[in-house]
Motif scaffolding. Structure first.
Motif, PDB file in Angstrom:
ATOM      1  N   SER A   1       0.820  -1.206   0.000  1.00 36.31           N
ATOM      2  CA  SER A   1       0.000   0.000   0.000  1.00 36.31           C
ATOM      3  C   SER A   1       0.857   1.261   0.000  1.00 36.31           C
ATOM      4  N   THR A   2       2.029   1.232   0.557  1.00 38.51           N
ATOM      5  CA  THR A   2       2.925   2.387   0.544  1.00 38.51           C
ATOM      6  C   THR A   2       3.379   2.694  -0.882  1.00 38.51           C
ATOM      7  N   VAL A   3       3.711   1.686  -1.635  1.00 44.10           N
ATOM      8  CA  VAL A   3       4.139   1.872  -3.018  1.00 44.10           C
ATOM      9  C   VAL A   3       2.990   2.396  -3.867  1.00 44.10           C
ATOM     10  N   VAL A   4       1.820   1.809  -3.724  1.00 43.52           N
ATOM     11  CA  VAL A   4       0.648   2.232  -4.484  1.00 43.52           C
ATOM     12  C   VAL A   4       0.268   3.664  -4.120  1.00 43.52           C
ATOM     13  N   THR A   5       0.313   4.015  -2.877  1.00 46.82           N
ATOM     14  CA  THR A   5      -0.004   5.361  -2.432  1.00 46.82           C
ATOM     15  C   THR A   5       0.974   6.375  -3.032  1.00 46.82           C
ATOM     16  N   THR A   6       2.232   6.053  -3.062  1.00 43.17           N
ATOM     17  CA  THR A   6       3.239   6.941  -3.650  1.00 43.17           C
ATOM     18  C   THR A   6       2.995   7.132  -5.146  1.00 43.17           C
ATOM     19  N   LEU A   7       2.684   6.051  -5.832  1.00 38.87           N
ATOM     20  CA  LEU A   7       2.381   6.155  -7.260  1.00 38.87           C
ATOM     21  C   LEU A   7       1.140   6.999  -7.519  1.00 38.87           C
ATOM     22  N   ILE A   8       0.122   6.834  -6.726  1.00 40.35           N
ATOM     23  CA  ILE A   8      -1.101   7.631  -6.900  1.00 40.35           C
ATOM     24  C   ILE A   8      -0.812   9.107  -6.682  1.00 40.35           C
ATOM     25  N   ILE A   9      -0.055   9.423  -5.662  1.00 40.47           N
ATOM     26  CA  ILE A   9       0.283  10.828  -5.387  1.00 40.47           C
ATOM     27  C   ILE A   9       1.096  11.419  -6.536  1.00 40.47           C
ATOM     28  N   LEU A  10       2.044  10.658  -7.077  1.00 36.14           N
ATOM     29  CA  LEU A  10       2.840  11.145  -8.205  1.00 36.14           C
ATOM     30  C   LEU A  10       1.975  11.373  -9.450  1.00 36.14           C
ATOM     31  N   VAL A  11       1.117  10.447  -9.767  1.00 38.75           N
ATOM     32  CA  VAL A  11       0.262  10.577 -10.952  1.00 38.75           C
ATOM     33  C   VAL A  11      -0.689  11.754 -10.814  1.00 38.75           C
ATOM     34  N   VAL A  12      -1.288  11.907  -9.665  1.00 33.69           N
ATOM     35  CA  VAL A  12      -2.218  13.023  -9.450  1.00 33.69           C
ATOM     36  C   VAL A  12      -1.475  14.356  -9.542  1.00 33.69           C
ATOM     37  N   SER A  13      -0.297  14.449  -8.968  1.00 30.63           N
ATOM     38  CA  SER A  13       0.435  15.719  -9.026  1.00 30.63           C
ATOM     39  C   SER A  13       0.867  16.054 -10.451  1.00 30.63           C
ATOM     40  N   VAL A  14       1.276  15.043 -11.245  1.00 31.45           N
ATOM     41  CA  VAL A  14       1.656  15.295 -12.634  1.00 31.45           C
ATOM     42  C   VAL A  14       0.439  15.719 -13.448  1.00 31.45           C
ATOM     43  N   LEU A  15      -0.687  15.056 -13.263  1.00 35.00           N
ATOM     44  CA  LEU A  15      -1.913  15.445 -13.977  1.00 35.00           C
ATOM     45  C   LEU A  15      -2.365  16.855 -13.596  1.00 35.00           C
ATOM     46  N   LEU A  16      -2.293  17.174 -12.326  1.00 39.90           N
ATOM     47  CA  LEU A  16      -2.684  18.509 -11.878  1.00 39.90           C
ATOM     48  C   LEU A  16      -1.767  19.575 -12.464  1.00 39.90           C
ATOM     49  N   ALA A  17      -0.473  19.306 -12.510  1.00 38.69           N
ATOM     50  CA  ALA A  17       0.463  20.262 -13.113  1.00 38.69           C
ATOM     51  C   ALA A  17       0.189  20.422 -14.604  1.00 38.69           C
ATOM     52  N   GLY A  18      -0.139  19.334 -15.277  1.00 33.83           N
ATOM     53  CA  GLY A  18      -0.479  19.410 -16.699  1.00 33.83           C
ATOM     54  C   GLY A  18      -1.723  20.237 -16.946  1.00 33.83           C
ATOM     55  N   VAL A  19      -2.739  20.077 -16.137  1.00 36.84           N
ATOM     56  CA  VAL A  19      -3.978  20.851 -16.288  1.00 36.84           C
ATOM     57  C   VAL A  19      -3.714  22.329 -16.033  1.00 36.84           C
ATOM     58  N   VAL A  20      -2.945  22.648 -15.020  1.00 36.91           N
ATOM     59  CA  VAL A  20      -2.630  24.054 -14.725  1.00 36.91           C
ATOM     60  C   VAL A  20      -1.814  24.667 -15.859  1.00 36.91           C
ATOM     61  N   THR A  21      -0.860  23.928 -16.404  1.00 34.86           N
ATOM     62  CA  THR A  21      -0.053  24.428 -17.520  1.00 34.86           C
ATOM     63  C   THR A  21      -0.915  24.655 -18.753  1.00 34.86           C
ATOM     64  N   TYR A  22      -1.793  23.722 -19.068  1.00 38.89           N
ATOM     65  CA  TYR A  22      -2.688  23.868 -20.215  1.00 38.89           C
ATOM     66  C   TYR A  22      -3.582  25.093 -20.051  1.00 38.89           C
ATOM     67  N   PHE A  23      -4.120  25.287 -18.848  1.00 36.29           N
ATOM     68  CA  PHE A  23      -4.976  26.443 -18.589  1.00 36.29           C
ATOM     69  C   PHE A  23      -4.200  27.750 -18.759  1.00 36.29           C
ATOM     70  N   ALA A  24      -2.976  27.817 -18.245  1.00 36.43           N
ATOM     71  CA  ALA A  24      -2.174  29.040 -18.360  1.00 36.43           C
ATOM     72  C   ALA A  24      -1.836  29.346 -19.814  1.00 36.43           C
ATOM     73  N   ILE A  25      -1.478  28.328 -20.582  1.00 40.79           N
ATOM     74  CA  ILE A  25      -1.171  28.543 -22.005  1.00 40.79           C
ATOM     75  C   ILE A  25      -2.412  28.994 -22.755  1.00 40.79           C
ATOM     76  N   ASN A  26      -3.551  28.407 -22.462  1.00 40.28           N
ATOM     77  CA  ASN A  26      -4.800  28.767 -23.125  1.00 40.28           C
ATOM     78  C   ASN A  26      -5.196  30.215 -22.823  1.00 40.28           C
ATOM     79  N   VAL A  27      -5.059  30.620 -21.572  1.00 46.86           N
ATOM     80  CA  VAL A  27      -5.418  31.990 -21.199  1.00 46.86           C
ATOM     81  C   VAL A  27      -4.501  32.998 -21.881  1.00 46.86           C
ATOM     82  N   THR A  28      -3.203  32.767 -21.875  1.00 45.58           N
ATOM     83  CA  THR A  28      -2.283  33.734 -22.468  1.00 45.58           C
ATOM     84  C   THR A  28      -2.376  33.759 -23.990  1.00 45.58           C
ATOM     85  N   SER A  29      -2.622  32.608 -24.625  1.00 45.75           N
ATOM     86  CA  SER A  29      -2.678  32.608 -26.090  1.00 45.75           C
ATOM     87  C   SER A  29      -3.955  33.252 -26.618  1.00 45.75           C
ATOM     88  N   THR A  30      -5.042  33.190 -25.893  1.00 46.54           N
ATOM     89  CA  THR A  30      -6.262  33.845 -26.363  1.00 46.54           C
ATOM     90  C   THR A  30      -6.226  35.344 -26.133  1.00 46.54           C
TER      91      THR A  30
END
Length: 167
Positions: A12-41
């Motif tokens: 469960s420690t390994v799975v928990t670490t993987l989930i936290i990493l995946v969620v943080s990468v996805l969240l960073a990707g969404v924030v980056t996409y939103f920032a690029i979209n706002v500035t380009s429009t």
């Protein structure tokens, strides 16, 4: 090996670490996409359309050129320099011209391009530029391709045309 398979906390420690990493990468990707979209429009780009380019040469070898520049971008453009065949044109002037049924109003543009500050072309406006005696164009160039290059503060626009003989 048996102890690792029986110990549920270790897995469960390994799975928990993987989930936290995946969620943080996805969240960073969404924030980056939103920032690029706002500035380009919000950013309006510079865009010029060069058309109706011509260079004429008469029997005596005197050349005259003309080009129509339309600002199709969402912002005003500063035209710094225009070259014909790579050589800067020294004698540029602007004039009112009716081309293809469109009445061009360029009364606010100075008469002598070379003796004044660069021309500012507002968004959606068109300017006709006449070039008297572009350098190094003569009767031997009739039928050859020459290039107009328009330099702005952010870009360079290139258009080619054939040298034509006047009747």
């Amino acid at each position: 090996m048996k102890n690792i398979l029986r110990n549920r906390l270790a897995l469960s420690t390994v799975v928990t670490t993987l989930i936290i990493l995946v969620v943080s990468v996805l969240l960073a990707g969404v924030v980056t996409y939103f920032a690029i979209n706002v500035t380009s429009t919000r950013v309006q780009e510079e865009s010029l359309n060069l058309s109706m380019e011509h260079i004429w040469v008469d029997n005596l070898g005197a050349a005259t050129g003309a080009i129509l520049i339309t600002n199709t971008g969402g912002r005003d453009v500063v035209i710094n320099k225009i070259t014909v065949r790579g050589q800067e044109c020294a004698d540029l002037s602007v004039d009112d011209l009716a081309v293809a049924g469109v009445d061009l109003d360029i009364a606010d543009v100075p008469d002598a391009f070379a003796d004044t500050a660069p021309i500012v072309l507002s968004s959606g406006n068109t300017i006709a530029i006449w070039i008297d005696a572009p350098d190094s164009i003569g009767t031997s160039d009739i039928g050859l391709t020459v290039a107009f290059t328009v330099f702005t503060s952010q870009a360079m626009y290139y258009k080619e045309t054939n040298v034509q003989a006047t009747a």
